[in-house]
Motif scaffolding. Sequence first.
Motif, PDB file in Angstrom:
ATOM      1  N   GLU A 136      -5.820   0.124  -0.238  1.00 17.94           N
ATOM      2  CA  GLU A 136      -4.953  -0.325   0.844  1.00 17.94           C
ATOM      3  C   GLU A 136      -5.698  -0.419   2.182  1.00 17.94           C
ATOM      4  O   GLU A 136      -5.367  -1.258   3.020  1.00 17.94           O
ATOM      5  N   ARG A 137      -6.682   0.420   2.370  1.00 16.60           N
ATOM      6  CA  ARG A 137      -7.462   0.372   3.609  1.00 16.60           C
ATOM      7  C   ARG A 137      -8.585  -0.661   3.520  1.00 16.60           C
ATOM      8  O   ARG A 137      -8.920  -1.318   4.511  1.00 16.60           O
ATOM      9  N   ALA A 138      -9.154  -0.826   2.343  1.00 16.17           N
ATOM     10  CA  ALA A 138     -10.167  -1.871   2.169  1.00 16.17           C
ATOM     11  C   ALA A 138      -9.550  -3.253   2.369  1.00 16.17           C
ATOM     12  O   ALA A 138     -10.163  -4.142   2.973  1.00 16.17           O
ATOM     13  N   VAL A 139      -8.331  -3.432   1.875  1.00 17.22           N
ATOM     14  CA  VAL A 139      -7.647  -4.719   2.055  1.00 17.22           C
ATOM     15  C   VAL A 139      -7.434  -5.016   3.540  1.00 17.22           C
ATOM     16  O   VAL A 139      -7.564  -6.167   3.979  1.00 17.22           O
ATOM     17  N   HIS A 140      -7.119  -3.984   4.315  1.00 18.33           N
ATOM     18  CA  HIS A 140      -6.967  -4.197   5.758  1.00 18.33           C
ATOM     19  C   HIS A 140      -8.294  -4.670   6.366  1.00 18.33           C
ATOM     20  O   HIS A 140      -8.309  -5.526   7.267  1.00 18.33           O
ATOM     21  N   SER A 141      -9.402  -4.146   5.888  1.00 19.58           N
ATOM     22  CA  SER A 141     -10.710  -4.606   6.367  1.00 19.58           C
ATOM     23  C   SER A 141     -10.929  -6.078   6.024  1.00 19.58           C
ATOM     24  O   SER A 141     -11.499  -6.838   6.819  1.00 19.58           O
ATOM     25  N   LEU A 142     -10.485  -6.488   4.833  1.00 15.91           N
ATOM     26  CA  LEU A 142     -10.592  -7.896   4.455  1.00 15.91           C
ATOM     27  C   LEU A 142      -9.787  -8.767   5.420  1.00 15.91           C
ATOM     28  O   LEU A 142     -10.209  -9.870   5.778  1.00 15.91           O
ATOM     29  N   GLU A 143      -8.641  -8.276   5.832  1.00  9.68           N
ATOM     30  CA  GLU A 143      -7.806  -9.008   6.777  1.00  9.68           C
ATOM     31  C   GLU A 143      -8.560  -9.277   8.085  1.00  9.68           C
ATOM     32  O   GLU A 143      -8.352 -10.300   8.739  1.00  9.68           O
ATOM     33  N   HIS A 144      -9.460  -8.367   8.442  1.00 15.40           N
ATOM     34  CA  HIS A 144     -10.231  -8.504   9.677  1.00 15.40           C
ATOM     35  C   HIS A 144     -11.470  -9.375   9.513  1.00 15.40           C
ATOM     36  O   HIS A 144     -12.236  -9.542  10.458  1.00 15.40           O
ATOM     37  N   GLY A 145     -11.677  -9.904   8.310  1.00 11.60           N
ATOM     38  CA  GLY A 145     -12.805 -10.806   8.085  1.00 11.60           C
ATOM     39  C   GLY A 145     -13.999 -10.187   7.403  1.00 11.60           C
ATOM     40  O   GLY A 145     -15.084 -10.789   7.381  1.00 11.60           O
ATOM     41  N   ALA A 146     -13.837  -8.991   6.831  1.00 12.87           N
ATOM     42  CA  ALA A 146     -14.957  -8.331   6.154  1.00 12.87           C
ATOM     43  C   ALA A 146     -15.137  -8.854   4.735  1.00 12.87           C
ATOM     44  O   ALA A 146     -14.198  -9.351   4.106  1.00 12.87           O
ATOM     45  N   VAL A 147     -16.347  -8.727   4.236  1.00  9.19           N
ATOM     46  CA  VAL A 147     -16.655  -8.928   2.811  1.00  9.19           C
ATOM     47  C   VAL A 147     -16.841  -7.552   2.195  1.00  9.19           C
ATOM     48  O   VAL A 147     -17.580  -6.722   2.726  1.00  9.19           O
ATOM     49  N   TRP A 148     -16.161  -7.330   1.077  1.00 10.29           N
ATOM     50  CA  TRP A 148     -16.197  -6.039   0.382  1.00 10.29           C
ATOM     51  C   TRP A 148     -16.993  -6.204  -0.898  1.00 10.29           C
ATOM     52  O   TRP A 148     -16.623  -6.986  -1.770  1.00 10.29           O
ATOM     53  N   VAL A 149     -18.102  -5.467  -1.012  1.00  7.20           N
ATOM     54  CA  VAL A 149     -18.943  -5.496  -2.209  1.00  7.20           C
ATOM     55  C   VAL A 149     -18.619  -4.282  -3.054  1.00  7.20           C
ATOM     56  O   VAL A 149     -18.660  -3.148  -2.568  1.00  7.20           O
ATOM     57  N   THR A 150     -18.291  -4.520  -4.322  1.00  9.37           N
ATOM     58  CA  THR A 150     -18.012  -3.419  -5.249  1.00  9.37           C
ATOM     59  C   THR A 150     -18.842  -3.596  -6.512  1.00  9.37           C
ATOM     60  O   THR A 150     -19.316  -4.701  -6.820  1.00  9.37           O
ATOM     61  N   TYR A 151     -18.997  -2.498  -7.258  1.00  8.62           N
ATOM     62  CA  TYR A 151     -19.820  -2.551  -8.478  1.00  8.62           C
ATOM     63  C   TYR A 151     -19.339  -1.479  -9.443  1.00  8.62           C
ATOM     64  O   TYR A 151     -18.756  -0.458  -9.039  1.00  8.62           O
ATOM     65  N   ASN A 152     -19.609  -1.691 -10.723  1.00  8.63           N
ATOM     66  CA  ASN A 152     -19.256  -0.688 -11.726  1.00  8.63           C
ATOM     67  C   ASN A 152     -20.527  -0.078 -12.321  1.00  8.63           C
ATOM     68  O   ASN A 152     -21.639  -0.310 -11.819  1.00  8.63           O
ATOM     69  N   GLY A 153     -20.375   0.682 -13.405  1.00  6.70           N
ATOM     70  CA  GLY A 153     -21.490   1.419 -13.989  1.00  6.70           C
ATOM     71  C   GLY A 153     -22.572   0.559 -14.599  1.00  6.70           C
ATOM     72  O   GLY A 153     -23.657   1.069 -14.923  1.00  6.70           O
ATOM     73  N   LYS A 154     -22.326  -0.729 -14.765  1.00  6.89           N
ATOM     74  CA  LYS A 154     -23.344  -1.619 -15.329  1.00  6.89           C
ATOM     75  C   LYS A 154     -24.358  -2.086 -14.288  1.00  6.89           C
ATOM     76  O   LYS A 154     -25.410  -2.626 -14.646  1.00  6.89           O
ATOM     77  N   ALA A 155     -24.093  -1.879 -13.040  1.00  7.84           N
ATOM     78  CA  ALA A 155     -25.037  -2.275 -11.988  1.00  7.84           C
ATOM     79  C   ALA A 155     -26.261  -1.361 -12.010  1.00  7.84           C
ATOM     80  O   ALA A 155     -26.137  -0.135 -12.156  1.00  7.84           O
ATOM     81  N   THR A 156     -27.434  -1.948 -11.898  1.00  9.95           N
ATOM     82  CA  THR A 156     -28.671  -1.157 -11.925  1.00  9.95           C
ATOM     83  C   THR A 156     -28.935  -0.526 -10.560  1.00  9.95           C
ATOM     84  O   THR A 156     -28.422  -0.998  -9.536  1.00  9.95           O
ATOM     85  N   PRO A 157     -29.741   0.535 -10.525  1.00 11.97           N
ATOM     86  CA  PRO A 157     -30.110   1.126  -9.226  1.00 11.97           C
ATOM     87  C   PRO A 157     -30.752   0.104  -8.293  1.00 11.97           C
ATOM     88  O   PRO A 157     -30.546   0.153  -7.074  1.00 11.97           O
ATOM     89  N   GLU A 158     -31.538  -0.813  -8.863  1.00 13.00           N
ATOM     90  CA  GLU A 158     -32.179  -1.838  -8.039  1.00 13.00           C
ATOM     91  C   GLU A 158     -31.137  -2.763  -7.413  1.00 13.00           C
ATOM     92  O   GLU A 158     -31.249  -3.141  -6.236  1.00 13.00           O
ATOM     93  N   ASP A 159     -30.127  -3.127  -8.209  1.00 10.83           N
ATOM     94  CA  ASP A 159     -29.068  -3.979  -7.671  1.00 10.83           C
ATOM     95  C   ASP A 159     -28.298  -3.258  -6.565  1.00 10.83           C
ATOM     96  O   ASP A 159     -27.987  -3.844  -5.516  1.00 10.83           O
TER      97      ASP A 159
END
Length: 226
Positions: free
Chosen positions: A133-156
């Motif tokens: 709910e708070r991340a969505v408010h950040s999107l409303e302000h024009g932010a880009v939200w980057v998320t990842y799950n357990g398949k993402a490598t440390p390098e990524d």
Amino acid sequence: MGSASKPSTKAQANKPSGKQAGLDRRARIAELRAAEQRRDRRNKIIAGSVAGVLVIAAIATGTWIVVDANKDKKAKEAAASAPIDGVQTFGDLGRTHVKEKVTYPQTPPVGGDHNAMWLDCMGRVYDQPVENERAVHSLEHGAVWVTYNGKATPEDIKALSDKVKATPYSLMSPYPDEKGTITLSAWSTQLVVEKADDPRVNQFFTKYVQGKQTQEPGASCSMGAM
């Protein structure tokens, strides 16, 4: 005893008189002054020529700076308007402030009703999941939200973290429940990629950080929930 020797007539003839020596000295001084004046005039001419070249170069450089700036602006505008393969959009979404948890149709969410307090999103990287709910408010302000799950490598994760830290109006957090390895979300907009070096990542940032989808242009992305 013999008489004292007399100076030779030749030596006396070669020795200048006091008057002649004075004339020679003044002539030498005049010659040196004339040479100095010629040298000064030559230096002034050279300095003037160099200054003229520098002015011309400055004008030319300034012109090129303007041209380059215009080219850069046009390139950014073109990048911001170009479609990005794989991007999904979801139309108009609610924007009501609520205190309760919200069930969102997208995972991660891309908009809808949200908490009255946004997350700090001035290049903020969170190492734990954050409240939708708070991340969505950040999107409303024009932010880009980057998320990842357990398949993402440390390098990524490192590459994405560096990208976010260098970009105001962006944030990043783990999101174990998302289907895609890496998800980029803006208001009502989302892209899933498998690797951080996917060129669409940079394209997404260019187009959607404070992009046209922003619901509250100019709204703060700091001073939110930490």
